[in-house]
Design a protein around this motif. Structure first.
Motif, short mmCIF file in Angstrom:
data_model
loop_
_atom_site.label_atom_id
_atom_site.label_comp_id
_atom_site.label_asym_id
_atom_site.label_seq_id
_atom_site.Cartn_x
_atom_site.Cartn_y
_atom_site.Cartn_z
N ASP A 136 -33.02 -32.86 9.18
CA ASP A 136 -32.28 -31.60 9.28
C ASP A 136 -32.97 -30.57 10.17
O ASP A 136 -32.54 -29.42 10.24
N GLY A 137 -34.06 -30.95 10.85
CA GLY A 137 -34.74 -30.05 11.77
C GLY A 137 -35.92 -29.29 11.19
O GLY A 137 -36.67 -28.66 11.92
N ARG A 138 -36.08 -29.32 9.87
CA ARG A 138 -37.21 -28.63 9.25
C ARG A 138 -38.52 -29.30 9.67
O ARG A 138 -38.56 -30.50 9.90
N GLU A 139 -39.57 -28.50 9.73
CA GLU A 139 -40.90 -29.04 9.99
C GLU A 139 -41.77 -28.77 8.77
O GLU A 139 -41.94 -27.63 8.36
N LEU A 140 -42.28 -29.83 8.16
CA LEU A 140 -43.07 -29.73 6.94
C LEU A 140 -44.50 -30.15 7.20
O LEU A 140 -44.76 -31.03 8.02
N THR A 141 -45.42 -29.52 6.50
CA THR A 141 -46.82 -29.92 6.59
C THR A 141 -47.13 -30.88 5.44
O THR A 141 -46.53 -30.81 4.37
N ALA A 142 -48.06 -31.76 5.70
CA ALA A 142 -48.44 -32.75 4.69
C ALA A 142 -49.94 -32.98 4.76
O ALA A 142 -50.61 -32.62 5.73
N THR A 143 -50.46 -33.60 3.72
CA THR A 143 -51.86 -33.98 3.62
C THR A 143 -51.93 -35.48 3.40
O THR A 143 -51.17 -36.02 2.58
N LEU A 144 -52.82 -36.14 4.09
CA LEU A 144 -53.00 -37.58 3.90
C LEU A 144 -53.75 -37.81 2.59
O LEU A 144 -54.87 -37.35 2.42
#
Length: 146
Positions: A82-90
């Motif tokens: 949907d175009g959102r940009e999310l941050t993540a942690t490995l």
């Protein structure tokens, strides 16, 4: 010492988890066919197993991911459908043969997100870059199942 360059690639779900789910379904069918339960119960168990496995594969969160970026400062950015940009942690990773399994935790979400990078959905050059960079990670704070 210079930092590792960022890695960015387009992502589409791998067919490997679906293949594993289908293998599990086949085992359920075989187990039910040799069991001593009545036929209606056998068919019910087989149907429930097929529906449960198909639902879990089709509803997996990785189907929403369109692009993955691992920046030079070790941040993971995911661009969603949907175009959102999310941050993540490995959280942890696993390298098995030609595939890499990344287990990420999205900021503000419960539960992990698992990305399978296999020959059917990621170029060899991307997987090679990821393996090299994952190999440089410090052992503390991250569990590597390799």
């Amino acid at each position: 010492m210079t930092s590792a360059p960022g890695i960015r690639f387009d992502y589409r779900p791998s067919r490997v988890p679906l293949g594993l789910a289908m293998s599990g379904s086949c085992l359920v069918v075989v187990a039910m066919s040799i069991s001593h339960l009545s036929w209606p119960i056998r068919l019910l168990v087989i149907a429930m197993a097929l529906v449960a496995q198909a639902t879990s594969v089709l509803r997996s969160a990785d189907r929403q991911v369109r692009q993955v970026q691992w920046t030079s400062d070790d941040a993971w950015l995911l661009r969603m459908k949907d175009g959102r940009e999310l941050t993540a942690t490995l959280r942890h990773f696993r390298v098995q043969g030609g595939q890499i399994i990344l287990n990420l935790v999205l900021a503000g979400r419960h539960g992990p997100l698992t990305l399978w990078l296999a020959p059917d959905n990621a170029q060899e050059s991307i997987r090679r870059q990821l393996r090299m960079r994952l190999g440089r990670l410090p052992p503390h704070g991250l569990r590597a199942d390799a």
